[in-house]
Design a protein around this motif. Structure first.
Motif, PDB file in Angstrom:
ATOM      1  N   MET A   2       6.958 -29.763 -22.150  1.00 19.69           N
ATOM      2  CA  MET A   2       6.152 -28.595 -22.227  1.00 19.69           C
ATOM      3  C   MET A   2       6.560 -27.403 -21.093  1.00 19.69           C
ATOM      4  O   MET A   2       6.657 -26.420 -21.449  1.00 19.69           O
ATOM      5  N   THR A   3       6.568 -28.013 -20.045  1.00 21.59           N
ATOM      6  CA  THR A   3       7.121 -27.136 -18.935  1.00 21.59           C
ATOM      7  C   THR A   3       8.439 -26.607 -19.090  1.00 21.59           C
ATOM      8  O   THR A   3       8.707 -25.312 -18.504  1.00 21.59           O
ATOM      9  N   GLY A   4       9.146 -27.075 -19.634  1.00 21.03           N
ATOM     10  CA  GLY A   4      10.562 -26.475 -19.671  1.00 21.03           C
ATOM     11  C   GLY A   4      10.467 -25.264 -20.617  1.00 21.03           C
ATOM     12  O   GLY A   4      11.383 -24.147 -20.314  1.00 21.03           O
ATOM     13  N   LEU A   5       9.753 -25.039 -21.510  1.00 17.90           N
ATOM     14  CA  LEU A   5       9.462 -24.148 -22.540  1.00 17.90           C
ATOM     15  C   LEU A   5       8.635 -22.968 -21.973  1.00 17.90           C
ATOM     16  O   LEU A   5       9.100 -21.782 -22.021  1.00 17.90           O
ATOM     17  N   LEU A   6       7.942 -23.011 -20.970  1.00 17.01           N
ATOM     18  CA  LEU A   6       7.164 -22.461 -20.317  1.00 17.01           C
ATOM     19  C   LEU A   6       7.890 -21.649 -18.975  1.00 17.01           C
ATOM     20  O   LEU A   6       7.637 -20.531 -18.523  1.00 17.01           O
ATOM     21  N   ARG A   7       8.921 -22.352 -18.485  1.00 17.59           N
ATOM     22  CA  ARG A   7       9.554 -22.010 -17.335  1.00 17.59           C
ATOM     23  C   ARG A   7      10.484 -20.594 -17.490  1.00 17.59           C
ATOM     24  O   ARG A   7      10.462 -19.677 -16.758  1.00 17.59           O
ATOM     25  N   GLY A   8      11.154 -20.497 -18.712  1.00 16.45           N
ATOM     26  CA  GLY A   8      11.737 -19.323 -18.926  1.00 16.45           C
ATOM     27  C   GLY A   8      11.323 -18.005 -19.092  1.00 16.45           C
ATOM     28  O   GLY A   8      11.241 -17.006 -18.272  1.00 16.45           O
ATOM     29  N   PRO A   9       9.951 -17.998 -19.764  1.00 21.73           N
ATOM     30  CA  PRO A   9       9.191 -16.670 -19.872  1.00 21.73           C
ATOM     31  C   PRO A   9       8.450 -16.449 -18.438  1.00 21.73           C
ATOM     32  O   PRO A   9       8.530 -15.323 -18.181  1.00 21.73           O
ATOM     33  N   TRP A  10       7.945 -17.319 -17.584  1.00 24.78           N
ATOM     34  CA  TRP A  10       7.508 -17.048 -16.515  1.00 24.78           C
ATOM     35  C   TRP A  10       8.535 -16.465 -15.563  1.00 24.78           C
ATOM     36  O   TRP A  10       8.426 -15.644 -14.699  1.00 24.78           O
ATOM     37  N   GLY A  11       9.484 -17.355 -15.559  1.00 25.13           N
ATOM     38  CA  GLY A  11      10.735 -16.842 -14.597  1.00 25.13           C
ATOM     39  C   GLY A  11      11.176 -15.450 -14.857  1.00 25.13           C
ATOM     40  O   GLY A  11      11.314 -14.365 -13.970  1.00 25.13           O
ATOM     41  N   VAL A  12      11.284 -14.863 -16.360  1.00 26.09           N
ATOM     42  CA  VAL A  12      11.844 -13.676 -16.604  1.00 26.09           C
ATOM     43  C   VAL A  12      10.824 -12.474 -16.036  1.00 26.09           C
ATOM     44  O   VAL A  12      11.130 -11.681 -15.510  1.00 26.09           O
ATOM     45  N   ILE A  13       9.494 -13.004 -16.434  1.00 31.78           N
ATOM     46  CA  ILE A  13       8.341 -11.984 -16.021  1.00 31.78           C
ATOM     47  C   ILE A  13       8.287 -11.644 -14.364  1.00 31.78           C
ATOM     48  O   ILE A  13       8.444 -10.607 -13.766  1.00 31.78           O
ATOM     49  N   LEU A  14       8.482 -12.670 -13.660  1.00 32.83           N
ATOM     50  CA  LEU A  14       8.502 -12.553 -12.084  1.00 32.83           C
ATOM     51  C   LEU A  14       9.695 -12.086 -11.808  1.00 32.83           C
ATOM     52  O   LEU A  14       9.767 -11.600 -10.592  1.00 32.83           O
ATOM     53  N   ILE A  15      10.937 -12.324 -12.157  1.00 35.73           N
ATOM     54  CA  ILE A  15      12.227 -11.716 -11.727  1.00 35.73           C
ATOM     55  C   ILE A  15      11.921 -10.207 -11.876  1.00 35.73           C
ATOM     56  O   ILE A  15      12.305  -9.274 -11.063  1.00 35.73           O
ATOM     57  N   LEU A  16      11.506  -9.810 -13.207  1.00 33.37           N
ATOM     58  CA  LEU A  16      11.501  -8.446 -13.526  1.00 33.37           C
ATOM     59  C   LEU A  16      10.318  -7.768 -12.281  1.00 33.37           C
ATOM     60  O   LEU A  16      10.627  -6.699 -12.042  1.00 33.37           O
ATOM     61  N   ALA A  17       9.217  -8.436 -12.234  1.00 32.67           N
ATOM     62  CA  ALA A  17       8.313  -8.019 -11.227  1.00 32.67           C
ATOM     63  C   ALA A  17       8.898  -7.775  -9.925  1.00 32.67           C
ATOM     64  O   ALA A  17       8.504  -6.953  -9.155  1.00 32.67           O
ATOM     65  N   ASN A  18       9.547  -8.746  -9.591  1.00 32.61           N
ATOM     66  CA  ASN A  18      10.054  -8.751  -8.029  1.00 32.61           C
ATOM     67  C   ASN A  18      11.184  -7.669  -7.882  1.00 32.61           C
ATOM     68  O   ASN A  18      11.399  -7.102  -6.802  1.00 32.61           O
ATOM     69  N   LEU A  19      11.956  -7.223  -9.124  1.00 35.84           N
ATOM     70  CA  LEU A  19      13.023  -6.301  -8.805  1.00 35.84           C
ATOM     71  C   LEU A  19      12.136  -5.058  -8.920  1.00 35.84           C
ATOM     72  O   LEU A  19      12.720  -4.102  -8.114  1.00 35.84           O
ATOM     73  N   LEU A  20      11.098  -4.772  -9.481  1.00 35.44           N
ATOM     74  CA  LEU A  20      10.306  -3.607  -9.410  1.00 35.44           C
ATOM     75  C   LEU A  20       9.808  -3.536  -8.047  1.00 35.44           C
ATOM     76  O   LEU A  20       9.983  -2.349  -7.331  1.00 35.44           O
ATOM     77  N   ASN A  21       9.405  -4.741  -7.408  1.00 34.80           N
ATOM     78  CA  ASN A  21       8.901  -4.585  -5.919  1.00 34.80           C
ATOM     79  C   ASN A  21      10.122  -4.446  -4.997  1.00 34.80           C
ATOM     80  O   ASN A  21       9.735  -3.510  -4.133  1.00 34.80           O
ATOM     81  N   GLY A  22      11.119  -4.751  -5.411  1.00 31.40           N
ATOM     82  CA  GLY A  22      12.267  -4.364  -4.550  1.00 31.40           C
ATOM     83  C   GLY A  22      12.929  -2.939  -4.380  1.00 31.40           C
ATOM     84  O   GLY A  22      12.963  -2.486  -3.380  1.00 31.40           O
ATOM     85  N   TYR A  23      12.715  -2.266  -5.807  1.00 31.08           N
ATOM     86  CA  TYR A  23      12.856  -0.983  -5.862  1.00 31.08           C
ATOM     87  C   TYR A  23      12.159   0.087  -5.207  1.00 31.08           C
ATOM     88  O   TYR A  23      12.275   0.822  -4.538  1.00 31.08           O
ATOM     89  N   VAL A  24      10.633  -0.528  -5.053  1.00 27.75           N
ATOM     90  CA  VAL A  24       9.621   0.264  -4.606  1.00 27.75           C
ATOM     91  C   VAL A  24       9.814   0.245  -3.055  1.00 27.75           C
ATOM     92  O   VAL A  24       9.622   0.860  -2.108  1.00 27.75           O
ATOM     93  N   ALA A  25      10.247  -0.980  -2.296  1.00 24.69           N
ATOM     94  CA  ALA A  25      10.215  -1.390  -1.158  1.00 24.69           C
ATOM     95  C   ALA A  25      11.581  -0.622  -0.628  1.00 24.69           C
ATOM     96  O   ALA A  25      11.533  -0.020   0.754  1.00 24.69           O
TER      97      ALA A  25
END
Length: 103
Positions: free
Chosen positions: A1-24
């Motif tokens: 089950m963790t393999g299926l959840l890893r993808g969506p959480w990773g995508v969400i966190l990568i997008l959030a961190n890209l937004l953080n990088g842009y603001v930084a």
């Protein structure tokens, strides 16, 4: 089950961190022309406050999959670094360019 959840959480966190990088980037690269440049100083302070807020939100988003052991704890590091950068930039601006008696 963790393999299926890893993808969506990773995508969400990568997008959030890209937004953080842009603001930084905006908060760190923007330089006021002097102590009289209130508009730029206000913009830097706003970007720093936004970076702090986004860092907290991203940390909270990352905390759920990290506590469930879906993602490793290293996923918390970028958001905490952005949080620290935002606080440091805001403190630097307030310290170097204090508000004068007229403002």
């Amino acid at each position: 089950m963790t393999g299926l959840l890893r993808g969506p959480w990773g995508v969400i966190l990568i997008l959030a961190n890209l937004l953080n990088g842009y603001v930084a980037y905006g908060a760190l690269v923007t330089q006021p022309q002097g102590a009289w440049d209130e508009q730029t100083l206000t913009g830097i302070e706003f970007a720093s406050a936004l970076l702090i807020m986004l860092g907290v939100i991203t940390s909270l988003l990352a905390l759920l999959p990290v506590r469930r052991r879906t993602l490793s704890r290293w996923w918390l590091a970028p958001s905490l670094i952005f949080l620290a950068v935002g606080a440091a930039r805001w403190a630097y601006i307030v310290h170097i360019y204090p508000q004068g008696p007229g403002g």
